[in-house]
Scaffold this motif. Structure first.
Motif, mmCIF file in Angstrom:
data_model
loop_
_atom_site.group_PDB
_atom_site.id
_atom_site.type_symbol
_atom_site.label_atom_id
_atom_site.label_comp_id
_atom_site.label_asym_id
_atom_site.label_seq_id
_atom_site.Cartn_x
_atom_site.Cartn_y
_atom_site.Cartn_z
ATOM 1 N N TRP A 45 34.570 24.440 47.240
ATOM 2 C CA TRP A 45 35.993 24.100 47.255
ATOM 3 C C TRP A 45 36.611 24.115 45.862
ATOM 4 C CZ3 TRP A 45 35.228 19.136 50.662
ATOM 5 C CH2 TRP A 45 34.898 19.521 51.966
ATOM 6 N N TYR A 46 36.015 23.349 44.936
ATOM 7 C CA TYR A 46 36.669 23.125 43.647
ATOM 8 C C TYR A 46 36.305 24.195 42.609
ATOM 9 C CZ TYR A 46 37.576 18.660 45.870
ATOM 10 O OH TYR A 46 37.979 17.700 46.751
ATOM 11 N N LEU A 47 35.034 24.576 42.541
ATOM 12 C CA LEU A 47 34.647 25.580 41.563
ATOM 13 C C LEU A 47 35.345 26.910 41.827
ATOM 14 C CD1 LEU A 47 32.985 26.596 39.182
ATOM 15 C CD2 LEU A 47 31.090 27.026 40.772
ATOM 16 N N PHE A 48 35.346 27.341 43.091
ATOM 17 C CA PHE A 48 35.980 28.619 43.390
ATOM 18 C C PHE A 48 37.505 28.541 43.301
ATOM 19 C CE2 PHE A 48 31.807 29.913 44.695
ATOM 20 C CZ PHE A 48 31.807 31.279 44.456
ATOM 21 N N SER A 49 38.071 27.362 43.518
ATOM 22 C CA SER A 49 39.507 27.193 43.290
ATOM 23 C C SER A 49 39.818 27.372 41.811
ATOM 24 C CB SER A 49 39.963 25.803 43.754
ATOM 25 O OG SER A 49 39.794 25.658 45.149
ATOM 26 N N ALA A 50 38.970 26.798 40.955
ATOM 27 C CA ALA A 50 39.157 26.943 39.507
ATOM 28 C C ALA A 50 38.933 28.394 39.073
ATOM 29 C CB ALA A 50 38.207 26.010 38.765
ATOM 30 N N LEU A 51 37.900 29.028 39.638
ATOM 31 C CA LEU A 51 37.626 30.422 39.294
ATOM 32 C C LEU A 51 38.779 31.343 39.690
ATOM 33 C CD1 LEU A 51 33.838 30.787 40.239
ATOM 34 C CD2 LEU A 51 34.833 30.868 37.943
ATOM 35 N N ASP A 52 39.444 31.017 40.796
ATOM 36 C CA ASP A 52 40.611 31.808 41.205
ATOM 37 C C ASP A 52 41.682 31.799 40.116
ATOM 38 O OD1 ASP A 52 40.000 32.961 43.630
ATOM 39 O OD2 ASP A 52 40.771 31.290 44.831
ATOM 40 N N GLN A 53 41.868 30.643 39.491
ATOM 41 C CA GLN A 53 42.891 30.542 38.451
ATOM 42 C C GLN A 53 42.482 31.314 37.203
ATOM 43 O OE1 GLN A 53 45.654 29.107 39.715
ATOM 44 N NE2 GLN A 53 44.284 28.906 41.472
ATOM 45 N N VAL A 54 41.187 31.388 36.943
ATOM 46 C CA VAL A 54 40.683 32.084 35.752
ATOM 47 C C VAL A 54 40.642 33.591 35.971
ATOM 48 C CG1 VAL A 54 38.675 32.389 34.240
ATOM 49 C CG2 VAL A 54 39.340 30.092 34.984
ATOM 50 N N ASN A 285 47.927 36.386 53.762
ATOM 51 C CA ASN A 285 46.975 37.058 52.887
ATOM 52 C C ASN A 285 46.879 36.338 51.545
ATOM 53 O OD1 ASN A 285 46.430 40.044 54.178
ATOM 54 N ND2 ASN A 285 48.448 39.259 54.706
ATOM 55 N N ALA A 286 45.779 36.582 50.848
ATOM 56 C CA ALA A 286 45.600 36.061 49.495
ATOM 57 C C ALA A 286 44.771 37.062 48.707
ATOM 58 C CB ALA A 286 44.921 34.693 49.515
ATOM 59 N N ALA A 287 45.247 37.419 47.521
ATOM 60 C CA ALA A 287 44.557 38.414 46.697
ATOM 61 C C ALA A 287 43.720 37.772 45.610
ATOM 62 C CB ALA A 287 45.585 39.363 46.071
ATOM 63 N N HIS A 288 43.451 36.480 45.727
ATOM 64 C CA HIS A 288 42.712 35.755 44.687
ATOM 65 C C HIS A 288 41.279 36.251 44.623
ATOM 66 C CE1 HIS A 288 46.228 33.382 45.735
ATOM 67 N NE2 HIS A 288 46.183 32.890 44.508
ATOM 68 N N LYS A 289 40.883 36.644 43.423
ATOM 69 C CA LYS A 289 39.648 37.407 43.239
ATOM 70 C C LYS A 289 38.398 36.620 43.591
ATOM 71 C CE LYS A 289 39.726 40.262 39.823
ATOM 72 N NZ LYS A 289 39.700 40.829 38.443
ATOM 73 N N ALA A 290 38.230 35.422 43.034
ATOM 74 C CA ALA A 290 36.977 34.680 43.205
ATOM 75 C C ALA A 290 36.755 34.254 44.654
ATOM 76 C CB ALA A 290 36.945 33.467 42.282
ATOM 77 N N SER A 291 37.792 33.738 45.306
ATOM 78 C CA SER A 291 37.612 33.314 46.697
ATOM 79 C C SER A 291 37.393 34.508 47.616
ATOM 80 C CB SER A 291 38.786 32.448 47.172
ATOM 81 O OG SER A 291 40.025 33.044 46.887
ATOM 82 N N ASN A 292 37.904 35.679 47.254
ATOM 83 C CA ASN A 292 37.581 36.876 48.038
ATOM 84 C C ASN A 292 36.146 37.319 47.810
ATOM 85 O OD1 ASN A 292 39.596 37.772 49.861
ATOM 86 N ND2 ASN A 292 40.936 38.279 48.155
ATOM 87 N N TYR A 328 47.952 30.162 47.128
ATOM 88 C CA TYR A 328 46.607 29.972 46.579
ATOM 89 C C TYR A 328 45.595 30.589 47.546
ATOM 90 C CZ TYR A 328 49.157 26.425 43.933
ATOM 91 O OH TYR A 328 50.068 25.773 43.152
ATOM 92 N N GLY A 329 44.333 30.676 47.106
ATOM 93 C CA GLY A 329 43.270 31.168 47.959
ATOM 94 C C GLY A 329 42.907 30.157 49.039
ATOM 95 N N TYR A 330 42.051 30.578 49.967
ATOM 96 C CA TYR A 330 41.673 29.722 51.094
ATOM 97 C C TYR A 330 41.074 28.372 50.685
ATOM 98 C CZ TYR A 330 42.347 33.460 54.592
ATOM 99 O OH TYR A 330 42.875 34.418 55.426
#
Length: 377
Positions: A45-54, A285-292, A328-330
Motif C-alpha cells: 500500500w504505502y511503499l508502492f504509493s510512494a514509488l508512484d510519486q517518484v 485508468n491510471a498510468a502510474h508506473k510503480a503500481s502498474n 492516483y494509482g490503485y
C-alpha cells in the motif's frame, strides 16, 4: 511506441517481477513476529504509493505486433507465481501453527498480510491467466482462485462482467454515491449467485441440467475443498481458520479494486433493454508506473475491456481525452475507498464531470444511480 525487440528484453520485463520480492518479505515478517507482520501490507500500500510519486507516469505503448515468444519473460512471472503462492501459503500455515514466538495477534496480522498478497497479486495474476487461450494457464488461474475460495470469479468475470459492465446486470460496477461498505456485502452474495446463474443458463441452452458434470462449479468446489482439507491437515483447526482469514482478506482486496475500476461509470440505455457498446470511457485508468508494475498493467483498464485476451505488457495507455483518469494509482485509491467521505469528495465531482463530457443529453441520472434502468437483453 516501444518496438518489439525492445519489449522482449529481460530488463524491460524485470520491473514486473517485483511482486516476487513479497515472498521473502512475508517470510522475514513471520520469523520476526510482533509488529513486523505488518511489513507486507505496508509495502504493497504505502511503499508502492510512494514509488508512484517518484517514478511518475508511463505513457508509452508497446508494439501490438509483438509476438508470444517476445513476451516470454512477462508470461513467465504469471506462470511461476501460482507455485510460489501455494508453497508460501501452506508453508506459512504450517510454520504459524508449529512455532511459539507468534502470538494470536501476530498470527492474525501475518495472515492479513498473506491475504493482501493472495488478493493483490494472486487474484490479479489469475485474472491475467484466465483470459488466455492456453488450457494450462486457465488451470493455473483456477488453482490461484481456489486458494482464496473465490473460484466463481472466473465465470462471473469472463461471462458476466465483460458482457454487462456499466449496466445493472453487473454486480461489480459500483453505483454513483454507493460507499464501499455498502458495496462489499452486496457483491459478496450477488457475484456467486450471478456466476451460478450464468453457468446454469449456458447448460440449459444445451438442454442440460445444472447438475451436469460439465458445470465448472464442480471443478471449483473440488479445488476449494482440496485447499480447505490441506489447510486442516497442515495446520489443524487453527490452520484452517488462518486459511479462511487470508481468503477473506484476499476477496476484500479484489472487490476494493473492482469498486475503483468502474465507480459511477454507466453505459447509456438506448431503450428496450439495449445498451451502448463498452467504450474506453467506461473504465477508470491510471498510468502510474510503480503500481502498474505491481499490478501488471491492470490500471490500463480501458484497453483490457477493449481486448480482454491481450497480454498485460501489450495493454495500451489511454489519454485523458479518451478515457477517465484516476488522480492516483490503485494503492492510494483503494485506501481512499475505505473512507467513503474522502472517496466521494475525490470521485463524485469527477463522475459528474464525466457525465457532462460524454452524456450532456441525460438530465435525470436517478435510475442510473440506483441501478434501476432496465436489465440488458
Amino acid at each position: 511506441m516501444i518496438p518489439s525487440a525492445q519489449v522482449a528484453k529481460f530488463q524491460n520485463a524485470l520491473p514486473f517481477w517485483m511482486s516476487l520480492l513479497l515472498i521473502p518479505l512475508i517470510w522475514i515478517a513471520a520469523s520476526l513476529g510482533t509488529w513486523w507482520v505488518l511489513l507486507v501490507p505496508a509495502a504493497t500500500w504505502y511503499l508502492f504509493s510512494a514509488l508512484d510519486q517518484v517514478t511518475g507516469l508511463n505513457l508509452e505503448n508497446a508494439d501490438l505486433d509483438t509476438s508470444e515468444e517476445d513476451l516470454f519473460w512477462y508470461r513467465a512471472v504469471t506462470m511461476i507465481w501460482p507455485f510460489l503462492q501455494f508453497f508460501t501459503l501452506f508453508g506459512l500455515i504450517w510454520y504459524a501453527t508449529h512455532t511459539d514466538h507468534l502470538s494470536v495477534a501476530a498470527k492474525i496480522g501475518l495472515f492479513f498480510g498473506v491475504g493482501v498478497v493472495t488478493g493483490t497479486i494472486g487474484i490479479n495474476y489469475s485474472h491475467e491467466l484466465m483470459h488466455q487461450k492456453d488450457k494450462r494457464e486457465r488451470w493455473l488461474a483456477d488453482i490461484l482462485l481456489s486458494m482464496v475460495l473465490y473460484s466463481h470469479f472466473r465465470t462471473e468475470h469472463l461471462h458476466g462482467h465483460h458482457v454487462y459492465v456499466g449496466t445493472p446486470r453487473d454486480p461489480v460496477t459500483a453505483r454513483y454515491n454507493e460507499g464501499f461498505h455498502r458495496y462489499f456485502p452486496r457483491v459478496l452474495w450477488q457475484v456467486p449467485a450471478s456466476a451460478f446463474a450464468l453457468e446454469k443458463q449456458k447448460l440449459a441452452r444445451k438442454g442440460l441440467p445444472w447438475t451436469d458434470l460439465s458445470n465448472p462449479f464442480f471443478r471449483y468446489w473440488a479445488l476449494q475443498g482440496v485447499m480447505l482439507v490441506l489447510a486442516l491437515v497442515v495446520g489443524g483447526w487453527v490452520g484452517l481458520l488462518l486459511f479462511l482469514w487470508q481468503a477473506y482478506i484476499a476477496i476484500w482486496q479484489l472487490e476494493l479494486v473492482n469498486y475503483v475500476e468502474h465507480y459511477g461509470l454507466t453505459r447509456k440505455h438506448l431503450g428496450e433493454g439495449k445498451y451502448e457498446h463498452v467504450l474506453p470511457h467506461h473504465s477508470w485508468n491510471a498510468a502510474h508506473k510503480a503500481s502498474n508494475w505491481l499490478l501488471i498493467n491492470l490500471q490500463r483498464h480501458s484497453d483490457h475491456h477493449y481486448k480482454p485476451d491481450r497480454r498485460f505488457p501489450l495493454l495500451q495507455n489511454y489519454t485523458e481525452a479518451d478515457a477517465p483518469q484516476l488522480p492516483y494509482g490503485y494503492p492510494i485509491m483503494t485506501m481512499a475507498a475505505m473512507v467513503p467521505p474522502i472517496w466521494k469528495r475525490v470521485m463524485n465531482p469527477r463522475v459528474r464531470k464525466w457525465r457532462g463530457m460524454y452524456y450532456p443529453e441525460i438530465t435525470d441520472w436517478h435510475a442510473y444511480n440506483k441501478a434501476k434502468t432496465p436489465m440488458p437483453r
